[in-house]
Scaffold this active site. Structure first.
Site, PDB file in Angstrom:
ATOM      1  N   GLY A  30     -10.953  -0.383  12.637  1.00 57.41           N
ATOM      2  CA  GLY A  30     -10.683   0.881  11.977  1.00 57.41           C
ATOM      3  C   GLY A  30     -11.625   1.232  10.854  1.00 57.41           C
ATOM      4  N   GLU A  31     -12.620   0.392  10.586  1.00 59.94           N
ATOM      5  CA  GLU A  31     -13.615   0.669   9.561  1.00 59.94           C
ATOM      6  C   GLU A  31     -14.983   0.870  10.215  1.00 59.94           C
ATOM      7  OE1 GLU A  31     -12.996   1.130   6.366  1.00 59.94           O
ATOM      8  OE2 GLU A  31     -10.853   0.689   6.588  1.00 59.94           O
TER       9      GLU A  31
ATOM     10  N   THR B  16      -0.657   2.871  13.230  1.00 60.76           N
ATOM     11  CA  THR B  16      -0.625   2.232  14.547  1.00 60.76           C
ATOM     12  C   THR B  16      -0.058   0.821  14.490  1.00 60.76           C
ATOM     13  OG1 THR B  16      -2.914   1.487  14.248  1.00 60.76           O
ATOM     14  CG2 THR B  16      -2.571   3.577  15.413  1.00 60.76           C
TER      15      THR B  16
ATOM     16  N   GLY C 272       1.921  -2.375   4.826  1.00 60.96           N
ATOM     17  CA  GLY C 272       1.014  -1.269   5.100  1.00 60.96           C
ATOM     18  C   GLY C 272       0.571  -1.310   6.547  1.00 60.96           C
TER      19      GLY C 272
ATOM     20  N   ASN D  81       0.857  -1.185   0.000  1.00 60.45           N
ATOM     21  CA  ASN D  81       0.000   0.000   0.000  1.00 60.45           C
ATOM     22  C   ASN D  81       0.894   1.236   0.000  1.00 60.45           C
ATOM     23  OD1 ASN D  81      -1.827   2.041   0.360  1.00 60.45           O
ATOM     24  ND2 ASN D  81      -2.596   1.332   2.343  1.00 60.45           N
TER      25      ASN D  81
ATOM     26  N   ASP E 211      -2.940  -1.512   9.501  1.00 59.05           N
ATOM     27  CA  ASP E 211      -3.975  -2.477   9.856  1.00 59.05           C
ATOM     28  C   ASP E 211      -5.044  -2.579   8.778  1.00 59.05           C
ATOM     29  OD1 ASP E 211      -2.753  -3.064  12.275  1.00 59.05           O
ATOM     30  OD2 ASP E 211      -3.770  -1.437  13.322  1.00 59.05           O
TER      31      ASP E 211
ATOM     32  N   GLU F 261      -3.566   0.143  -6.091  1.00 57.61           N
ATOM     33  CA  GLU F 261      -3.903   1.411  -6.732  1.00 57.61           C
ATOM     34  C   GLU F 261      -5.216   2.010  -6.239  1.00 57.61           C
ATOM     35  OE1 GLU F 261      -4.007   0.350 -10.821  1.00 57.61           O
ATOM     36  OE2 GLU F 261      -1.824   0.025 -10.976  1.00 57.61           O
TER      37      GLU F 261
END
Length: 509
Positions: A475-476, A212, A166, A109, A168, A142
């Site tokens: 996190g979402e 994090t 990347g 990422n 989490d 991408e």
């Protein structure tokens, strides 16, 4: 320098003297022939050799704070026959380590965290993979869900594992792609809450490059790229639970770290609107949410995890070779086998517990959720592979008491030692929020809802009702407050050993 092998699993370097060390064969990266032509020998011993022979052992070296480092040591032999014997013996021993990956699929990422993913991989990871003779196919993502979609389309059978570079979010994307692909190939309907999910044979490696890196920190003990690369190279395996989150028989997401409603749900929902602030948005939204001090009314139903060996407050953290995870897995399999033969078919109905009330936060932690800011995590004794989640309920309390609870995450204190905090180890749970009442149409009512933290009627603990919160799923944002959660024991495997109890430090690196 003297050398010997005391047993097939250990290579001992420097048999005498302060520099002596024993290295397990499993922690040797590779062995290379060393070109000694043109080198000057400072030791008189080597000056007497007419034609010395040398080889270099590349190995893992322990450093501070659970960090691993690449190290090398060169050995000199006066006889060519002895030299070839050493090389042949070490290489044959390394060939027996069949758990090591040879061909990896790598997703990078380029925008995660501080946007350093590609540079971190090329500088710190790729050279180590080359040294270990690991070949890779690299995909630089991408767009959102690029990695997930690729895992549904690619021929993944030709790889020994998948590596995500990347944060989490990147790991979650790879997890969803791999778990989803595995269920599709096995003919399992992921939308069925009671479906038994099939584990994937592929392992996932994490190269931390996010903000994090909670998953990496909680499974390795540090968010250091070189350490993670070495864990992948030596080929260790660490099994990890995955929670399936459903709403009305529809799979919403999978979770491996934190499910948070209320405080953490409000933070992630508010921060999504402020992406232009960068990483500072989390601090800003956290402060704003703390002062808002909203509590939410609802009902939590859960099935206690009676198969587990430990408890959320026993102060026994999950470590490498964890006996709690091993024993809990065995007991869960025995419990499932009894249920399969109808020996305890009514057990689940009888054991469900129901709690109602007003909550500032409802958290479910599959792991400790540790990170540099909170080294102990949200649930310090949560285990990675015991088939359970630690359900933490923070009931309505004053803003000051809630602050005391949050501060406990940064120190060694028992963060569950409050009258308004309850914690349970569960294998399933459900949550239903109480429908919001009709909003007050008066100007005063609108003012209270907009500036709840300054409400004159509740100066110390304003819990003026907001309509509902959202769930923070790793996190979402999950918009539906009503969810059904089931923990799937050790559904995925990582390239990791786990956090070592007391790592031996060979240097202060």
């Amino acid at each position: 320098m003297g050398t010997l092998i005391t047993r097939p699993s250990v290579f001992r370097a420097g048999a005498t003297g302060p520099d002596a060390c024993a290295v397990p064969i499993s922690e040797i990266i590779t062995v290379e022939e060393t070109d000694i032509n043109g080198k000057q020998y400072t030791s008189g011993k080597w000056q007497k050799m007419e034609k010395p022979y040398a080889f270099t052992v590349h190995r893992v070296r322990r450093a501070r704070r659970h960090r691993w480092r690449w190290a090398q040591v060169t050995f000199w032999c006066p006889e060519e026959q002895l030299y070839h014997l050493w090389l042949q013996t070490l290489r044959e021993l390394l060939e027996t380590l069949t758990s090591r990956p040879k061909h990896l699929l790598v997703f990078i990422n380029p925008l995660g965290g501080k946007g350093q993913g590609k540079r971190i991989y090329e500088k710190k990871v790729a050279p180590l993979f080359t040294l270990a003779s690991i070949t890779t196919e690299i995909v630089v993502t991408e767009r959102a869900n690029h990695a997930k979609e690729s895992l549904y389309e690619l021929d993944i059978d030709k790889y020994d594992g998948i590596v995500c570079v990347g944060g989490d979010g990147m790991f979650s994307e790879v997890l969803h792609g791999l778990v989803g692909r595995t269920q599709r190939d096995a003919g399992v309907d992921q939308n069925q809450p009671r479906a038994t999910l099939v584990p994937s044979p592929l392992r996932i490696g994490i190269i931390p490059a996010g903000s994090t890196d909670c998953v990496c920190y909680s499974t390795v003990g540090t968010n250091d790229a070189e350490t993670s690369a070495l864990h992948i190279i030596v080929g260790d395996s660490l099994c990890m639970d995955v929670s399936a989150v459903h709403h009305n028989s529809t799979l919403l997401r999978y979770s491996v770290s934190l499910l948070g409603y209320g405080f953490y749900g409000d933070i992630i929902r508010d921060s999504e609107k402020k992406r232009w602030m960068g990483l500072a948005r989390y601090d800003f939204s956290g402060l704003k949410t703390f002062f808002s001090h909203h509590c939410y009314e609802g009902t939590v139903s859960f099935l206690p995890a009676q198969h587990t060996v430990g408890s959320p407050r026993d102060r026994k953290p999950c470590r490498a070779g964890c006996p709690v995870c091993r024993q809990s897995r065995q007991q869960l399999e025995e419990e499932q086998q009894r249920a399969r033969y109808g020996l305890d078919g009514t057990e689940e109905v009888e054991e469900w517990k129901v709690l109602c009330g007003q909550f500032l936060a409802i958290n479910a932690a599959n792991m400790s959720c540790a990170c540099p800011r909170s080294p102990q995590g949200l649930s310090p004794a949560a285990h990675l592979g015991d088939g359970s989640s630690d359900l933490i309920l923070i009931r309505k309390c004053s803003r000051f008491n809630f602050l005391r609870f949050l501060v406990r995450h940064t120190n060694q204190g028992d963060q569950f030692d409050f009258t308004f905090v309850e914690v349970y180890r569960v294998k399933k749970f459900q949550f239903v929020s109480k429908p919001a009442e009709d909003e007050d149409s008066s100007v005063l009512g609108r003012g209270k809802k907009r500036l709840g933290q300054l409400c004159s009627e509740h100066p110390t603990a304003c819990c003026c009702r907001a309509s509902s919160s959202s769930w923070n799923c790793d996190g979402e944002v999950l918009s539906s407050p009503a969810i059904e959660v089931r923990v799937h024991c050790q559904l995925v495997r990582l390239f990791a050993r786990g956090i070592e109890e007391s790592p031996k430090q060979e240097s202060r690196g």
